[in-house]
Design a protein around this motif. Structure first.
Motif, PDB file in Angstrom:
ATOM      1  N   GLN A   1      61.562  25.738  60.935  1.00 52.81           N
ATOM      2  CA  GLN A   1      61.059  26.479  62.100  1.00 52.81           C
ATOM      3  C   GLN A   1      60.978  27.976  61.839  1.00 52.81           C
ATOM      4  O   GLN A   1      60.506  28.728  62.694  1.00 52.81           O
ATOM      5  CB  GLN A   1      61.950  26.227  63.317  1.00 52.81           C
ATOM      6  N   GLY A   2      61.442  28.423  60.668  1.00 50.23           N
ATOM      7  CA  GLY A   2      61.402  29.839  60.332  1.00 50.23           C
ATOM      8  C   GLY A   2      62.493  30.655  60.994  1.00 50.23           C
ATOM      9  O   GLY A   2      62.378  31.881  61.085  1.00 50.23           O
ATOM     10  N   ARG A   3      63.580  30.000  61.393  1.00 54.67           N
ATOM     11  CA  ARG A   3      64.644  30.711  62.097  1.00 54.67           C
ATOM     12  C   ARG A   3      65.482  31.574  61.155  1.00 54.67           C
ATOM     13  O   ARG A   3      66.122  32.530  61.584  1.00 54.67           O
ATOM     14  CB  ARG A   3      65.546  29.702  62.826  1.00 54.67           C
ATOM     15  N   ALA A   4      65.527  31.212  59.867  1.00 58.53           N
ATOM     16  CA  ALA A   4      66.237  32.006  58.856  1.00 58.53           C
ATOM     17  C   ALA A   4      65.678  31.629  57.488  1.00 58.53           C
ATOM     18  O   ALA A   4      65.207  30.504  57.288  1.00 58.53           O
ATOM     19  CB  ALA A   4      67.740  31.753  58.902  1.00 58.53           C
TER      20      ALA A   4
ATOM     21  N   LEU B   1      65.960  23.931  61.438  1.00 58.05           N
ATOM     22  CA  LEU B   1      66.007  25.363  61.733  1.00 58.05           C
ATOM     23  C   LEU B   1      65.284  26.161  60.653  1.00 58.05           C
ATOM     24  O   LEU B   1      64.530  27.097  60.954  1.00 58.05           O
ATOM     25  CB  LEU B   1      67.465  25.832  61.834  1.00 58.05           C
ATOM     26  N   TYR B   2      65.493  25.796  59.395  1.00 52.59           N
ATOM     27  CA  TYR B   2      64.813  26.474  58.289  1.00 52.59           C
ATOM     28  C   TYR B   2      63.306  26.277  58.394  1.00 52.59           C
ATOM     29  O   TYR B   2      62.529  27.235  58.242  1.00 52.59           O
ATOM     30  CB  TYR B   2      65.331  25.934  56.955  1.00 52.59           C
TER      31      TYR B   2
ATOM     32  N   THR C   1      74.368  32.594  66.499  1.00 57.03           N
ATOM     33  CA  THR C   1      73.579  31.666  67.291  1.00 57.03           C
ATOM     34  C   THR C   1      74.125  30.275  67.009  1.00 57.03           C
ATOM     35  O   THR C   1      74.142  29.842  65.850  1.00 57.03           O
ATOM     36  CB  THR C   1      72.091  31.733  66.891  1.00 57.03           C
TER      37      THR C   1
ATOM     38  N   GLN D   1      67.279  32.557  68.899  1.00 53.56           N
ATOM     39  CA  GLN D   1      66.952  33.734  68.108  1.00 53.56           C
ATOM     40  C   GLN D   1      67.008  33.441  66.609  1.00 53.56           C
ATOM     41  O   GLN D   1      67.675  32.512  66.164  1.00 53.56           O
ATOM     42  CB  GLN D   1      67.914  34.876  68.444  1.00 53.56           C
ATOM     43  N   LYS D   2      66.307  34.265  65.848  1.00 55.07           N
ATOM     44  CA  LYS D   2      66.326  34.160  64.396  1.00 55.07           C
ATOM     45  C   LYS D   2      67.575  34.844  63.839  1.00 55.07           C
ATOM     46  O   LYS D   2      68.222  35.639  64.517  1.00 55.07           O
ATOM     47  CB  LYS D   2      65.076  34.793  63.804  1.00 55.07           C
TER      48      LYS D   2
END
Length: 201
Positions: free
Chosen positions: A56-59, A53-54, A154, A29-30
């Motif tokens: 990938q647009g997760r946050a 993660l960044y 997460t 999840q984001k």
């Protein structure tokens, strides 16, 4: 069994694995922010995970936490992580720095103010947590103990060379690290510094 009921010197390899690694996984999840705990090798092992993660647009924000200066470095853990993150293409405006903390609980406590100023805290819903896999249980419990209880997590473990879930027991250094981490975790729960929890061992 509760963590507070355990004795690190009496745990089998399987029990130590369950204590530190059991149920630790990334739910995909984001979140509002990627929280990265510093260490002497954080740039090498934890930063690549956070950058991925960044990307990938997760946050949209990344918080580096850690005030220790290792091996005579002029930079704190957090400052070193920031420098390398920028070199990896992360915009400086998306990087938050907490550079006062000296251990895991302080990583969390000192980050409260940084996060509150940025978001603020009452608007936060989820944090993506990055640390090495064998350290994740202690960092997660520290967050659950000291962060507001409406924030979810997460768990995004990064692997180092010797203390991954599937190889820590193969080397002396891996065994030493895992046993020491189990002992710290149990001790901090027993003295009340971290909340207790049930572990299926």
């Amino acid at each position: 069994m509760l963590i507070s009921e355990l004795d690190a010197d009496q745990l089998s390899d399987d029990q130590m694995s369950k204590l530190l690694f059991g149920g630790i996984h990334d739910d995909g999840q984001k979140g509002d922010c990627i929280f990265v705990a510093g260490s002497s090798k954080a740039v090498l092992y934890r930063l690549p995970k956070a950058v991925k993660l960044y990307q990938q647009g997760r946050a949209g924000k990344m918080l580096f936490s850690g005030g220790v200066k290792w091996d005579g470095s002029l930079l704190t853990e957090a400052e070193a992580l920031k420098r390398e993150a920028i070199a990896s293409g992360i915009p400086e405006d998306d990087i938050l720095v907490e550079d006062k903390s000296l251990h895991t609980v302080e990583n969390v406590l000192a980050s409260l103010l940084i996060l509150n100023r940025e978001f603020p805290l009452y608007k936060m819903h989820r944090i993506l947590v990055v640390t090495t896999s064998y350290h994740m249980r202690r960092l997660h419990l520290s967050l659950q103990t000291y962060m507001p209880d409406w924030i979810e997590y997460t768990l995004c473990p990064a692997e180092d060379v010797y203390t991954a879930k599937d190889n820590w027991f193969m080397t002396d250094i891996g065994r030493k690290r895992v046993h020491a981490e189990c002992a710290k975790l149990i001790k901090y729960v027993q003295i009340g510094a971290l909340r207790d929890m049930e572990i299926d061992i």
